[in-house]
Motif scaffolding. Structure first.
Motif, PDB file in Angstrom:
ATOM      1  N   LEU A 146      12.173  12.378   4.369  1.00 27.48           N
ATOM      2  CA  LEU A 146      10.684  12.492   4.238  1.00 27.48           C
ATOM      3  C   LEU A 146      10.202  11.833   2.709  1.00 27.48           C
ATOM      4  CD1 LEU A 146       7.854  13.734   6.285  1.00 27.48           C
ATOM      5  CD2 LEU A 146       8.047  15.109   4.453  1.00 27.48           C
ATOM      6  N   ASP A 147      10.607  11.797   1.647  1.00 29.71           N
ATOM      7  CA  ASP A 147      10.096  11.072   0.973  1.00 29.71           C
ATOM      8  C   ASP A 147      10.162   9.312   0.827  1.00 29.71           C
ATOM      9  OD1 ASP A 147      10.234  13.646  -0.579  1.00 29.71           O
ATOM     10  OD2 ASP A 147      12.342  13.663  -1.330  1.00 29.71           O
ATOM     11  N   SER A 148      11.521   9.084   1.457  1.00 29.46           N
ATOM     12  CA  SER A 148      11.253   7.475   2.451  1.00 29.46           C
ATOM     13  C   SER A 148      10.382   6.772   2.847  1.00 29.46           C
ATOM     14  CB  SER A 148      13.273   7.026   2.993  1.00 29.46           C
ATOM     15  OG  SER A 148      13.445   7.451   1.863  1.00 29.46           O
ATOM     16  N   VAL A 149       9.788   7.881   4.168  1.00 25.58           N
ATOM     17  CA  VAL A 149       8.827   7.873   5.227  1.00 25.58           C
ATOM     18  C   VAL A 149       7.051   7.930   4.267  1.00 25.58           C
ATOM     19  CG1 VAL A 149       6.967   8.672   6.820  1.00 25.58           C
ATOM     20  CG2 VAL A 149      10.399   8.933   7.000  1.00 25.58           C
ATOM     21  N   ARG A 150       7.174   9.173   3.202  1.00 22.07           N
ATOM     22  CA  ARG A 150       6.420   9.147   2.080  1.00 22.07           C
ATOM     23  C   ARG A 150       5.542   7.326   1.483  1.00 22.07           C
ATOM     24  NH1 ARG A 150       8.140  13.167  -0.044  1.00 22.07           N
ATOM     25  NH2 ARG A 150       6.548  14.553   0.825  1.00 22.07           N
ATOM     26  N   ALA A 151       7.070   7.422   1.003  1.00 23.65           N
ATOM     27  CA  ALA A 151       6.913   5.557  -0.120  1.00 23.65           C
ATOM     28  C   ALA A 151       6.099   5.128   0.316  1.00 23.65           C
ATOM     29  CB  ALA A 151       7.994   5.818  -1.017  1.00 23.65           C
ATOM     30  N   ARG A 152       6.866   4.815   1.414  1.00 24.22           N
ATOM     31  CA  ARG A 152       6.702   3.303   2.791  1.00 24.22           C
ATOM     32  C   ARG A 152       5.212   3.586   3.205  1.00 24.22           C
ATOM     33  NH1 ARG A 152       9.738   0.600   7.816  1.00 24.22           N
ATOM     34  NH2 ARG A 152       7.626  -0.349   8.528  1.00 24.22           N
ATOM     35  N   ILE A 153       4.708   4.656   3.596  1.00 26.73           N
ATOM     36  CA  ILE A 153       3.167   4.855   4.163  1.00 26.73           C
ATOM     37  C   ILE A 153       2.517   5.015   3.123  1.00 26.73           C
ATOM     38  CG2 ILE A 153       1.270   6.203   4.650  1.00 26.73           C
ATOM     39  CD1 ILE A 153       3.141   8.334   6.369  1.00 26.73           C
ATOM     40  N   TYR A 154       2.428   5.470   1.451  1.00 31.48           N
ATOM     41  CA  TYR A 154       1.653   5.359   0.292  1.00 31.48           C
ATOM     42  C   TYR A 154       1.487   3.891  -0.399  1.00 31.48           C
ATOM     43  CZ  TYR A 154       0.263   9.896  -0.438  1.00 31.48           C
ATOM     44  OH  TYR A 154      -0.114  11.233  -0.518  1.00 31.48           O
ATOM     45  N   GLY A 155       2.856   2.779  -0.421  1.00 30.43           N
ATOM     46  CA  GLY A 155       3.171   1.702  -0.496  1.00 30.43           C
ATOM     47  C   GLY A 155       2.460   1.043   0.798  1.00 30.43           C
ATOM     48  N   ASN A 156       2.797   1.498   1.742  1.00 29.75           N
ATOM     49  CA  ASN A 156       1.652   0.392   3.007  1.00 29.75           C
ATOM     50  C   ASN A 156      -0.112   0.976   2.958  1.00 29.75           C
ATOM     51  OD1 ASN A 156       3.558  -1.644   3.668  1.00 29.75           O
ATOM     52  ND2 ASN A 156       3.984   0.002   5.042  1.00 29.75           N
ATOM     53  N   GLY A 157      -0.502   1.711   2.363  1.00 25.64           N
ATOM     54  CA  GLY A 157      -1.470   2.481   2.430  1.00 25.64           C
ATOM     55  C   GLY A 157      -2.821   0.944   1.070  1.00 25.64           C
ATOM     56  N   ASN A 158      -1.464   1.412  -0.230  1.00 23.98           N
ATOM     57  CA  ASN A 158      -1.776   0.413  -1.004  1.00 23.98           C
ATOM     58  C   ASN A 158      -1.949  -0.794  -1.070  1.00 23.98           C
ATOM     59  OD1 ASN A 158      -2.071   3.313  -2.880  1.00 23.98           O
ATOM     60  ND2 ASN A 158      -0.109   2.430  -3.280  1.00 23.98           N
ATOM     61  N   PHE A 159      -1.238  -0.993  -0.166  1.00 19.65           N
ATOM     62  CA  PHE A 159      -1.639  -2.409   0.450  1.00 19.65           C
ATOM     63  C   PHE A 159      -3.266  -2.801   0.905  1.00 19.65           C
ATOM     64  CE2 PHE A 159      -1.560  -5.904   4.356  1.00 19.65           C
ATOM     65  CZ  PHE A 159      -1.251  -6.728   3.479  1.00 19.65           C
ATOM     66  N   TYR A 160      -3.314  -1.877   1.676  1.00 16.40           N
ATOM     67  CA  TYR A 160      -4.492  -2.414   2.341  1.00 16.40           C
ATOM     68  C   TYR A 160      -6.218  -1.921   1.413  1.00 16.40           C
ATOM     69  CZ  TYR A 160      -2.675  -2.754   6.538  1.00 16.40           C
ATOM     70  OH  TYR A 160      -1.860  -2.604   8.002  1.00 16.40           O
ATOM     71  N   ILE A 161      -5.546  -1.205   0.418  1.00 16.01           N
ATOM     72  CA  ILE A 161      -6.801  -0.596  -0.073  1.00 16.01           C
ATOM     73  C   ILE A 161      -6.582  -2.210  -1.299  1.00 16.01           C
ATOM     74  CG2 ILE A 161      -7.390   1.356  -2.534  1.00 16.01           C
ATOM     75  CD1 ILE A 161      -5.731   3.488  -0.941  1.00 16.01           C
ATOM     76  N   PHE A 162      -5.574  -2.275  -1.438  1.00 15.35           N
ATOM     77  CA  PHE A 162      -6.162  -3.372  -2.927  1.00 15.35           C
ATOM     78  C   PHE A 162      -6.430  -4.471  -1.808  1.00 15.35           C
ATOM     79  CE2 PHE A 162      -3.869  -7.570  -3.765  1.00 15.35           C
ATOM     80  CZ  PHE A 162      -4.632  -8.022  -5.018  1.00 15.35           C
ATOM     81  N   LEU A 163      -6.619  -4.831  -0.313  1.00 10.91           N
ATOM     82  CA  LEU A 163      -7.423  -6.268   0.395  1.00 10.91           C
ATOM     83  C   LEU A 163      -8.914  -5.500  -0.382  1.00 10.91           C
ATOM     84  CD1 LEU A 163      -5.057  -7.276   3.128  1.00 10.91           C
ATOM     85  CD2 LEU A 163      -5.147  -7.654   1.430  1.00 10.91           C
ATOM     86  N   ASN A 164      -9.156  -4.010   0.720  1.00 12.84           N
ATOM     87  CA  ASN A 164      -9.976  -3.879   0.981  1.00 12.84           C
ATOM     88  C   ASN A 164     -11.161  -4.379  -0.160  1.00 12.84           C
ATOM     89  OD1 ASN A 164     -11.090  -3.408   3.074  1.00 12.84           O
ATOM     90  ND2 ASN A 164     -10.118  -1.531   3.290  1.00 12.84           N
ATOM     91  N   ILE A 165     -10.276  -3.742  -1.939  1.00 11.25           N
ATOM     92  CA  ILE A 165     -10.890  -4.163  -3.017  1.00 11.25           C
ATOM     93  C   ILE A 165     -11.205  -5.109  -3.362  1.00 11.25           C
ATOM     94  CG2 ILE A 165     -10.515  -3.592  -5.695  1.00 11.25           C
ATOM     95  CD1 ILE A 165     -10.954  -0.737  -4.342  1.00 11.25           C
ATOM     96  N   ILE A 166     -10.534  -6.529  -3.525  1.00 15.57           N
ATOM     97  CA  ILE A 166     -10.686  -7.066  -3.327  1.00 15.57           C
ATOM     98  C   ILE A 166     -12.166  -8.492  -2.517  1.00 15.57           C
ATOM     99  CG2 ILE A 166     -10.176  -9.226  -2.357  1.00 15.57           C
ATOM    100  CD1 ILE A 166      -6.810  -9.038  -2.944  1.00 15.57           C
ATOM    101  N   LEU A 167     -12.152  -7.514  -1.368  1.00 20.59           N
ATOM    102  CA  LEU A 167     -13.781  -8.040  -0.270  1.00 20.59           C
ATOM    103  C   LEU A 167     -14.612  -6.926  -1.129  1.00 20.59           C
ATOM    104  CD1 LEU A 167     -11.702  -7.931   3.220  1.00 20.59           C
ATOM    105  CD2 LEU A 167     -12.453 -10.212   1.356  1.00 20.59           C
ATOM    106  N   LEU A 168     -14.302  -5.988  -1.274  1.00 14.66           N
ATOM    107  CA  LEU A 168     -15.820  -5.437  -2.202  1.00 14.66           C
ATOM    108  C   LEU A 168     -16.003  -5.770  -3.278  1.00 14.66           C
ATOM    109  CD1 LEU A 168     -14.406  -1.271  -1.549  1.00 14.66           C
ATOM    110  CD2 LEU A 168     -16.469  -2.038  -0.253  1.00 14.66           C
ATOM    111  N   VAL A 169     -15.462  -6.080  -4.592  1.00 19.20           N
ATOM    112  CA  VAL A 169     -15.474  -6.606  -5.833  1.00 19.20           C
ATOM    113  C   VAL A 169     -16.079  -8.418  -4.956  1.00 19.20           C
ATOM    114  CG1 VAL A 169     -14.607  -8.406  -7.102  1.00 19.20           C
ATOM    115  CG2 VAL A 169     -14.065  -6.180  -6.465  1.00 19.20           C
ATOM    116  N   THR A 170     -15.522  -9.900  -4.154  1.00 18.94           N
ATOM    117  CA  THR A 170     -16.638 -10.186  -3.156  1.00 18.94           C
ATOM    118  C   THR A 170     -17.434  -9.655  -3.207  1.00 18.94           C
ATOM    119  OG1 THR A 170     -14.276 -11.722  -2.978  1.00 18.94           O
ATOM    120  CG2 THR A 170     -16.565 -12.367  -1.879  1.00 18.94           C
ATOM    121  N   LEU A 171     -18.275  -8.852  -2.421  1.00 19.27           N
ATOM    122  CA  LEU A 171     -18.813  -8.783  -2.368  1.00 19.27           C
ATOM    123  C   LEU A 171     -19.838  -8.505  -3.251  1.00 19.27           C
ATOM    124  CD1 LEU A 171     -21.717  -7.214   0.378  1.00 19.27           C
ATOM    125  CD2 LEU A 171     -20.263  -4.988  -0.287  1.00 19.27           C
ATOM    126  N   GLY A 172     -19.615  -7.085  -4.249  1.00 19.74           N
ATOM    127  CA  GLY A 172     -20.494  -7.149  -5.507  1.00 19.74           C
ATOM    128  C   GLY A 172     -20.198  -8.635  -6.017  1.00 19.74           C
TER     129      GLY A 172
END
Length: 211
Positions: free
Chosen positions: A138-164
Motif C-alpha cells: 500500500l505504501d508503494s501504491v501511495r507513493a505512485r498515486i501521489y507521484g503521478n498526481g504531482n505530475f498532473y499538478i505540475f503540468l496544470n501549474i505550468i498552464l496556470l502560470v502561462t494563463l496568468g
C-alpha cells in the motif's frame, strides 16, 4: 488392528486420494488467478503510461497553439490574440484535469486494487511468490498515486502560470497585473490542495482492501 480400524484407514485413504486432484486443481486455479491479476496490472500500467504521454502531448500542443496564435499566419485574423491565447490555456487546463481525473480515479484505482489483491494472495497462499507485506505494498501504491498526481499538478501549474502571464498583458496597469498574479497564486494553491485530497480519497478507498 481390528477389522473396524482397517476399514476406517481404507476409507480415509480413499478420501485422501480423491481430494488430492481437487487440491491440485484448486492450486492451479489460484495460480492462474494470480497470474491474471499480474497481467491486469501490466495492462493498466501500460494505459497509465500512455495517459502521461498524452498529457505531455496536450501540454506541448497547447503551448504551440498559443505561439501560433501570435504568428504571422494569423495576423490578418480579426480576433483578440490575448483572448484567443487565454481560451487555449483554459481548455488546455480542462483537458489535463480531465485526463488526471480518469487516470487517478479509474486506472490508478484499479491498478492499486489489483496490486493489493495480488499481494494478499501471495501472503495467504505460500506456493505463490511472496513480494512483500500488504502494508508495504500500500505504501508503494501511495507513493505512485501521489507521484503521478504531482505530475498532473505540475503540468496544470505550468498552464496556470502561462494563463496568468497572458492575462497580465490585457492591461498596462501594475495593479491589474498584481491582482492577476494574486488570483493565479490562489488558483495554484487550490489546484494543489484539491488534486492531492482527491488522491488521498482514492488511497483511503484502497486502504479498505487490506482487510
Amino acid at each position: 488392528m481390528n477389522k473396524d480400524d482397517t476399514g476406517e484407514n481404507i476409507r480415509l485413504t480413499n478420501e485422501a486420494e480423491n481430494s488430492l486432484p481437487l487440491h491440485q486443481s484448486r492450486n492451479t486455479l489460484i495460480y492462474c488467478l494470480h497470474t491474471l491479476l499480474d497481467q491486469f496490472e501490466l495492462h493498466l500500467d501500460g494505459i497509465i503510461k500512455k495517459y502521461k504521454i498524452m498529457t505531455i502531448t496536450l501540454l506541448l500542443a497547447t503551448v504551440a497553439a498559443i505561439g501560433y496564435s501570435f504568428s504571422v499566419e494569423l495576423k490578418a485574423l480579426q480576433i483578440n490574440k490575448l483572448l484567443l491565447s487565454s481560451l487555449i490555456c483554459f481548455f488546455g487546463i480542462i483537458g489535463i484535469t480531465s485526463i488526471w481525473y480518469v487516470d487517478i480515479n479509474v486506472y490508478h484505482k484499479f491498478w492499486g486494487a489489483f496490486f493489493i489483491e495480488s499481494v494478499k494472495m501471495e501472503k495467504k497462499f505460500h506456493f505463490l511468490i511472496d513480494i512483500g507485506d500488504v502494508s508495504e505494498s500500500l505504501d508503494s501504491v501511495r507513493a505512485r498515486i501521489y507521484g503521478n498526481g504531482n505530475f498532473y499538478i505540475f503540468l496544470n501549474i505550468i498552464l496556470l502560470v502561462t494563463l496568468g502571464i497572458v492575462l497580465s498583458f490585457f492591461s498596462e496597469l501594475n495593479l491589474f497585473k498584481v491582482v492577476i498574479f494574486i488570483i493565479l497564486g490562489i488558483l495554484c494553491v487550490v489546484t494543489i490542495v484539491v488534486m492531492r485530497r482527491f488522491c488521498k480519497k482514492i488511497l483511503n478507498q484502497l486502504d479498505e482492501l487490506r482487510g
